[in-house]
Design an enzyme around this catalytic site. Structure first.
Site, PDB file in Angstrom:
ATOM      1  CG  ASP A  10      41.670  -9.024 -23.252  1.00 43.04           C
ATOM      2  OD1 ASP A  10      41.968 -10.172 -23.660  1.00 43.04           O
ATOM      3  OD2 ASP A  10      41.572  -8.736 -22.037  1.00 43.04           O
ATOM      4  CB  CYS A  67      39.140 -11.329 -21.757  1.00 43.36           C
ATOM      5  SG  CYS A  67      37.959 -11.902 -20.518  1.00 43.36           S
ATOM      6  CB  THR A  69      39.154 -14.852 -16.346  1.00 47.08           C
ATOM      7  OG1 THR A  69      38.552 -13.550 -16.522  1.00 47.08           O
ATOM      8  CG2 THR A  69      40.460 -14.716 -15.581  1.00 47.08           C
ATOM      9  CG  HIS A 100      18.452 -25.651 -21.179  1.00 49.41           C
ATOM     10  ND1 HIS A 100      18.431 -26.146 -19.890  1.00 49.41           N
ATOM     11  CD2 HIS A 100      18.091 -26.686 -21.989  1.00 49.41           C
ATOM     12  CE1 HIS A 100      18.078 -27.433 -19.910  1.00 49.41           C
ATOM     13  NE2 HIS A 100      17.883 -27.778 -21.179  1.00 49.41           N
ATOM     14  CG  HIS A 136      14.442 -23.848 -22.205  1.00 50.59           C
ATOM     15  ND1 HIS A 136      15.014 -23.747 -20.961  1.00 50.59           N
ATOM     16  CD2 HIS A 136      14.343 -25.171 -22.456  1.00 50.59           C
ATOM     17  CE1 HIS A 136      15.269 -24.945 -20.482  1.00 50.59           C
ATOM     18  NE2 HIS A 136      14.852 -25.837 -21.361  1.00 50.59           N
TER      19      HIS A 136
HETATM   20  C1  RB5 Z   1      43.905  -8.938 -18.788  1.00 46.25           C
HETATM   21  O1  RB5 Z   1      45.075  -8.994 -18.063  1.00 46.25           O
HETATM   22  C2  RB5 Z   1      42.776  -9.644 -18.059  1.00 46.25           C
HETATM   23  O2  RB5 Z   1      42.438  -8.959 -16.901  1.00 46.25           O
HETATM   24  C3  RB5 Z   1      41.583  -9.770 -18.970  1.00 46.25           C
HETATM   25  O3  RB5 Z   1      41.948 -10.453 -20.120  1.00 46.25           O
HETATM   26  C4  RB5 Z   1      40.382 -10.521 -18.441  1.00 46.25           C
HETATM   27  O4  RB5 Z   1      40.763 -11.782 -17.954  1.00 46.25           O
HETATM   28  C5  RB5 Z   1      39.496  -9.806 -17.538  1.00 46.25           C
HETATM   29  O5  RB5 Z   1      38.449 -10.316 -17.107  1.00 46.25           O
END
Ligand code: RB5
Length: 149
Positions: A10, A67, A69, A100, A136
């Site tokens: 994203d 993304c 996080t 694994h 596994h």
């Molecule tokens: C975008 O602002 C953020 O929410 C997205 O990149 C991600 O971290 C969501 O899990």
């Protein structure tokens, strides 16, 4: 032969995606970029769907999703029973995600680590191999079971 890699992010992962694309291409991997193509805000599930569909059609390829996080991409891509998506956040964990879990999609947190740290996680994964041990394989097989409720 080097592995084919499908990569998507994203807006929050856009810069790391570019960084990884350059690195992986220089390393000889075939990289297929499914977007996003700018810093404009977009919805991570739409990109995760593109990577998952690519893996459905090309099961030997490796997927990369990014993304902010890594959490949203992990949630989105692991809805598919044929996907084993692993969020990489530590070198030992990245190795184990291949040894694994034999992850076929690796997910990165673009806003939580410097590019160089994420690159270390990527290389830890790429340089590891699936252990191929029976216990596994048995656990991985259970992961692909379709749930009805
Ligand atoms: C975008 O602002 C953020 O929410 C997205 O990149 C991600 O971290 C969501 O899990």
């Amino acid at each position: 032969m080097k592995q084919n890699i499908v990569i998507g992010s994203d807006h929050a992962g856009f810069d790391l995606k570019d960084f990884f694309k350059t690195y992986l291409s220089n390393e000889g991997f075939n990289v297929n970029d499914v977007g996003t193509n700018s810093h404009a805000s977009c919805d991570y599930p739409d990109i995760a769907d593109k990577v998952a569909e690519h893996i459905r059609n090309n099961p030997d390829d490796l997927g990369i999703l990014i993304c902010g996080t890594g959490v949203g991409m992990s949630m989105a891509v692991n809805r598919y029973p044929f996907i084993r998506g692993a969020l990489l956040y530590n070198i030992d964990e990245a190795k184990l995600a291949r040894q694994h879990n034999n992850a076929n999609v690796i997910v990165f947190a673009g806003r939580m680590f410097e590019n160089k740290e994420n690159l270390d996680f990527l290389n830890a994964f790429l340089s590891a191999e699936f252990s191929n041990e029976e216990r596994h394989k048995q656990r991985i097989k259970k992961l692909s079971k379709q749930l009805t409720k």
